[in-house]
Design an enzyme around this catalytic site. Structure first.
Site, short mmCIF file in Angstrom:
data_model
loop_
_atom_site.label_atom_id
_atom_site.label_comp_id
_atom_site.label_asym_id
_atom_site.label_seq_id
_atom_site.Cartn_x
_atom_site.Cartn_y
_atom_site.Cartn_z
N GLU A 35 9.59 -7.50 -2.83
CA GLU A 35 9.60 -8.83 -2.21
C GLU A 35 10.45 -8.84 -0.95
OE1 GLU A 35 7.96 -12.79 -2.69
OE2 GLU A 35 7.65 -10.89 -3.70
N ASP A 76 8.48 -17.49 1.76
CA ASP A 76 9.45 -18.59 1.77
C ASP A 76 9.42 -19.34 0.44
OD1 ASP A 76 10.28 -18.01 4.33
OD2 ASP A 76 9.11 -19.60 5.28
N THR A 113 13.49 -20.51 5.51
CA THR A 113 13.31 -19.07 5.69
C THR A 113 14.63 -18.31 5.60
OG1 THR A 113 11.35 -19.40 7.07
CG2 THR A 113 12.47 -17.28 7.26
N THR A 140 12.91 -5.73 1.02
CA THR A 140 14.15 -5.03 0.68
C THR A 140 15.37 -5.82 1.16
OG1 THR A 140 14.20 -3.80 2.75
CG2 THR A 140 12.99 -2.79 0.92
N TRP A 200 1.71 -0.66 -6.66
CA TRP A 200 2.78 -1.50 -7.20
C TRP A 200 2.34 -2.96 -7.32
CZ3 TRP A 200 5.77 1.65 -9.42
CH2 TRP A 200 6.18 2.83 -8.82
N ILE A 201 1.11 -3.17 -7.75
CA ILE A 201 0.58 -4.52 -7.85
C ILE A 201 0.86 -5.07 -9.26
CG2 ILE A 201 -1.43 -5.99 -7.59
CD1 ILE A 201 -0.37 -4.51 -5.02
N HIS A 251 43.11 -6.04 -20.27
CA HIS A 251 43.44 -5.13 -19.17
C HIS A 251 42.98 -5.77 -17.87
CE1 HIS A 251 44.53 -1.66 -21.72
NE2 HIS A 251 43.57 -2.09 -22.53
N ARG A 275 36.11 -4.95 -28.08
CA ARG A 275 36.53 -3.55 -27.99
C ARG A 275 38.01 -3.46 -27.64
NH1 ARG A 275 37.65 1.42 -27.53
NH2 ARG A 275 36.27 2.97 -26.61
N GLU A 315 0.84 -1.19 0.00
CA GLU A 315 0.00 0.00 0.00
C GLU A 315 0.88 1.24 0.00
OE1 GLU A 315 -2.80 -0.16 3.20
OE2 GLU A 315 -3.64 -2.11 2.56
#
Length: 378
Positions: free
Chosen positions: A361, A238, A311, A363, A154-155, A276, A266, A125
Site C-alpha cells: 500500500e 487516500d 492525502t 512503502t 501479490w494480489i 526493570h 516473568r 506486477e
C-alpha cells in the site's frame, strides 16, 4: 475539538472487539501455521454486519464512513493481522467502484460485495510495485470492449475473489496518463489465479499471482474514462491508507497486550521484568507510539469523512503506524527474550506479520516522498 467517538461508533468498536476476541484470536495461530484463511470467520463477520460497513446503503452496505471502517479494522487486526487483512481488504477493491463506478456497476458489484462477495485490487506486477505507472499489463481496444494481457502479483484474496479491479495500460507510451481500470469477473475466460504465494508473515491472508491471457472485458466494465486509472488509484489510496494504518494500530495494541502480560509475570534477577527500568521504558514507548498512531489514523479517516483533503495525513498515518508496528513487534520479541524467538509464543508471529506493513500500500519510503511533495504544494 472533540476526540470522543459517538455512541454508534463506540458500539461498532465494542462489537468488533468482542468478535475479534471470540472468533479471530482463537484461530490466529492455527491459521498462520496452516496458511489458510478461515472462511467461517468471514461468514460470521458478514452475519454481524461488520463487513461492507463503508459501502453505500443503496447497495445494501452500512453507509458508514472511513472512521467506522478503521475502528473495525483495528479490532480485527489486534486479533490477527493476517485474518484481519483478509477480512478488511475488500474495502480496497470496492473503493474504485464507489468512486468511479456507474450506477449499473455499483448495483451489480457493490451489491454483491455487500452480500459477502470477495474482490481483489489488482495493481502490483512483478516489475511494478512502488512504480505504479510502470505497469505493463495491456488493454487493447477490440469490438465491444478490451482485450487484457499481462500478469499481476501479490494480489490479496485473488483465489477467493468473485471479481477483480484490474489496472492496465490503454496507452503504453503515455506514462501514468495511459492507465485505465476495469472490473473483471473472476470467471472471465483467459483469467487464471495461481496458488497462494509463500510469505514471511500474514500467512492467513492469501496473496496470489493473476494471469490475464487475452481476457475480454466489455466496454461497460471500464471504470471511468480511458487514461483515468492513475488518478483513480491515487484517490483510492487516500481512502484506503487510513485502513492500512489501522492494521498497524491493531498490531501495536496486541504487542502491548502480550509484552505487558509477560513482563508482569516473568521474573529476572529477583524482580518482575516490568520492574526493570529498561523493560518498563520499552512498554511506555510502545504505549506512546500506539496513541500517536491511533490519533493520526483517526484524523486521516475523519478528514476523509468530512469531505476534506487527506492525502498528506493519510500518508503520515500509514508511514508512522507501519514503522511503529515494526518497532513494537521487535521490542516485544526483545522483552520476551529467547522465548520471543520461539514459535510457542505469539510475538514471533507479530514480528513476521508486521514487516509487510512497511512495504504494501505504498512503502514507508514512498509515503515520505508523498509527504515531502505535499509539503511543497502547501
Amino acid at each position: 475539538m472533540d476526540f470522543q467517538l459517538n455512541a454508534e461508533q463506540r458500539e461498532i468498536r465494542e462489537l468488533a472487539r468482542r468478535f475479534s476476541d471470540r472468533e479471530i484470536v482463537p484461530r490466529a495461530a492455527e491459521a498462520d501455521r496452516s496458511k489458510a484463511f478461515p472462511v467461517e470467520v468471514h461468514q460470521r463477520a458478514q452475519e454481524l454486519g461488520l463487513l461492507g460497513i463503508n459501502l453505500p446503503e443503496s447497495v445494501g452496505g452500512g453507509g458508514l464512513g472511513c472512521l467506522e471502517l478503521v475502528l473495525v479494522t483495528e479490532a480485527f487486526c489486534r486479533g490477527c493481522l493476517g485474518i484481519g487483512t483478509a477480512l478488511c481488504v475488500n474495502a480496497l477493491a470496492t473503493e474504485p467502484i464507489v468512486i468511479a463506478g456507474t450506477e449499473a456497476q455499483r448495483r451489480r458489484y457493490l451489491a454483491a460485495a455487500a452480500q459477502g462477495a470477495l474482490a481483489s485490487f489488482a495493481m502490483t506486477e512483478p516489475g511494478a510495485g512502488s512504480d505504479v505507472a510502470g505497469i505493463r499489463t495491456r488493454a487493447e481496444r477490440v469490438s465491444g470492449g478490451y482485450m487484457l494481457t499481462g500478469s499481476k502479483i501479490w494480489i490479496s484474496n485473488a483465489n477467493l475473489a468473485e471479481f477483480l479491479v484490474v489496472f492496465a495500460k490503454t496507452a503504453p507510451d503515455a506514462g501514468h496518463r495511459g492507465m485505465t481500470a476495469f472490473i473483471v469477473p473472476r470467471a472471465s475466460q483467459g483469467l487464471s489465479v495461481g496458488e497462494p504465494l509463500g510469505k514471511l508473515g500474514q500467512c492467513a491472508a492469501p496473496t496470489c499471482e493473476v494471469f490475464l491471457d487475452k481476457v475480454f472485458v466489455p466496454e461497460d466494465h471500464r471504470l471511468g474514462e480511458e487514461g483515468s486509472g492513475f488518478e483513480l488509484a491515487m484517490a483510492v489510496f487516500d481512502h484506503s491508507r487510513p485502513m492500512v494504518a489501522a492494521f498497524g494500530v491493531g498490531l501495536i495494541e496486541r504487542c502491548i497486550d502480550e509484552a505487558l502480560a509477560y513482563a508482569t509475570e516473568r521474573r529476572s534477577m529477583g524482580r518482575r521484568l516490568i520492574e526493570h527500568q529498561a523493560v518498563a521504558h520499552k512498554l511506555a514507548e510502545m504505549r506512546m507510539k500506539l496513541e500517536a498512531a491511533r490519533l493520526l489514523t483517526y484524523q486521516a479517516a475523519w478528514l476523509l469523512d468530512q469531505g476534506r483533503p487527506n492525502t498528506i495525513e493519510a500518508s503520515i498515518a500509514k508511514a508512522f503506524a507501519a514503522d511503529a508496528a515494526m518497532w513494537a513487534a521487535t521490542e516485544a520479541v526483545q522483552i520476551f527474550g529467547g522465548m520471543g524467538y520461539s514459535t510457542e509464543y505469539p510475538v514471533e508471529k507479530l514480528f513476521r506479520d508486521a514487516k509487510v506493513l512497511q512495504i504494501y500500500e505504498g512503502t514507508s519510503e514512498i509515503q515520505r516522498n508523498i509527504i515531502a511533495r505535499e509539503m511543497q504544494r502547501a
